[in-house]
Design an enzyme around this catalytic site. Sequence first.
Site, PDB file in Angstrom:
ATOM      1  N   ASP A 115     -11.392   2.914   3.835  1.00 51.92           N
ATOM      2  CA  ASP A 115     -11.904   1.535   3.773  1.00 51.92           C
ATOM      3  C   ASP A 115     -13.415   1.509   3.525  1.00 51.92           C
ATOM      4  O   ASP A 115     -13.953   0.477   3.126  1.00 51.92           O
ATOM      5  CB  ASP A 115     -11.639   0.816   5.102  1.00 51.92           C
ATOM      6  CG  ASP A 115     -10.389  -0.050   5.081  1.00 51.92           C
ATOM      7  OD1 ASP A 115     -10.102  -0.630   4.020  1.00 51.92           O
ATOM      8  OD2 ASP A 115      -9.730  -0.159   6.133  1.00 51.92           O
ATOM      9  N   LYS A 172       0.848  -1.209   0.000  1.00 52.77           N
ATOM     10  CA  LYS A 172       0.000   0.000   0.000  1.00 52.77           C
ATOM     11  C   LYS A 172       0.871   1.243   0.000  1.00 52.77           C
ATOM     12  O   LYS A 172       0.634   2.185  -0.768  1.00 52.77           O
ATOM     13  CB  LYS A 172      -0.925   0.005   1.233  1.00 52.77           C
ATOM     14  CG  LYS A 172      -2.127  -0.903   1.095  1.00 52.77           C
ATOM     15  CD  LYS A 172      -2.849  -1.100   2.410  1.00 52.77           C
ATOM     16  CE  LYS A 172      -3.907  -2.193   2.241  1.00 52.77           C
ATOM     17  NZ  LYS A 172      -4.455  -2.670   3.513  1.00 52.77           N
ATOM     18  N   GLN A 226      -5.068  -1.323   9.507  1.00 51.95           N
ATOM     19  CA  GLN A 226      -5.011  -2.666   8.935  1.00 51.95           C
ATOM     20  C   GLN A 226      -5.655  -3.680   9.884  1.00 51.95           C
ATOM     21  O   GLN A 226      -5.367  -3.698  11.085  1.00 51.95           O
ATOM     22  CB  GLN A 226      -3.535  -3.045   8.668  1.00 51.95           C
ATOM     23  CG  GLN A 226      -3.341  -4.377   7.977  1.00 51.95           C
ATOM     24  CD  GLN A 226      -3.811  -4.386   6.528  1.00 51.95           C
ATOM     25  OE1 GLN A 226      -3.861  -3.361   5.859  1.00 51.95           O
ATOM     26  NE2 GLN A 226      -4.168  -5.557   6.044  1.00 51.95           N
TER      27      GLN A 226
HETATM   28  N1  GUN Z   1      -7.031  -6.590   6.000  1.00 51.10           N
HETATM   29  C1  GUN Z   1      -7.307  -7.343   4.915  1.00 51.10           C
HETATM   30  N2  GUN Z   1      -8.034  -6.637   4.021  1.00 51.10           N
HETATM   31  C2  GUN Z   1      -8.217  -5.414   4.552  1.00 51.10           C
HETATM   32  C3  GUN Z   1      -8.887  -4.241   4.113  1.00 51.10           C
HETATM   33  O1  GUN Z   1      -9.465  -4.171   3.025  1.00 51.10           O
HETATM   34  N3  GUN Z   1      -8.852  -3.176   4.947  1.00 51.10           N
HETATM   35  C4  GUN Z   1      -8.230  -3.221   6.155  1.00 51.10           C
HETATM   36  N4  GUN Z   1      -8.257  -2.123   6.918  1.00 51.10           N
HETATM   37  N5  GUN Z   1      -7.604  -4.290   6.604  1.00 51.10           N
HETATM   38  C5  GUN Z   1      -7.598  -5.381   5.801  1.00 51.10           C
END
Ligand code: GUN
Length: 294
Positions: A122, A55, A99
């Site tokens: 998100d 990311k 996360q």
């Molecule tokens: N962990 C796995 N996928 C995601 C996601 O799309 N967002 C977040 N915040 N954590 C994750």
Amino acid sequence: MSDAKIIDGKAIAADVRAGVAKDVARLKAEHGFVPGLAVVLVGEDPASKVYVKNKAAQTVETGMLSFEHKLPAETAEADLLALVDKLNKDPAVNGILVQLPLPKHINSEKVLNAIDPDKDVDGFHPVNVGRLWIGARSLVPCTPTGSLILAKTVQENLSGLDAVVVGRSNIVGKPMASLLLAQSCTVTVCHSRTKDLPGVVRRADLVVAAVGIPEFVKGDWIKPGAIVIDVGINRVPKGDGKTKLVGDCDYESCAKVAGAITPVPGGVGPMTIACLLKNTVEAALIQKGLPALS
Ligand code: GUN
């Protein structure tokens, strides 16, 4: 082997990122600001560490600012909430992503609900869930957004299609249903209690599989010519002591019947981070009171 068109998520994600880079350059030139994304990682989960690294790298590649906060697994919930509050107030931070999964002693819902809805890239905050369902401008969860973009590369106008979503999670199934409804599909959401699941899926012009069960959807459930979007990413034993990634669809049998299908890996997976970057730009626009770009 396969008759279906294979939807190239890797290439389409690269197109989305190129679009984001263009938007970022335009914002810088016309409005004098560069969007910033803060990613918070608590603990040492290996998969989460890889996601967070990717990311951050892609955020920088598209010309945006990346702020990484890595906290130890034993971080107190109050300290994480204090960081979220600080990021909410920081004008350089337009998007905040905490996360998941968080360590067990932390109440994830409480943390996610503490994020400013306009920085919630998100799209998990109840305010954004509500905005999505009433058709207001909102930040939308990344995986369903990416899935919709892939489906529309096959057929731009989805109006009137019978869409079946297999899975009812807050992260994928429910927002996917909302997005497809907004595209004027007739939407059915299936789950573990659905009667005659194969029969219901067989009616679908568009199938989105998001159940988290490896190779669950079989080829003889698919209507000939249907669009199949496979959201699943499951690691399974390969038989030789190694492992491989498979989706929630039995790819080989589904690809023989579908009109178009996403592979795993290389389908929905690469779209998720690309859509996170898109959401960061959109979050910045919302905060500045600017209209959406394209
Ligand atoms: N962990 C796995 N996928 C995601 C996601 O799309 N967002 C977040 N915040 N954590 C994750």
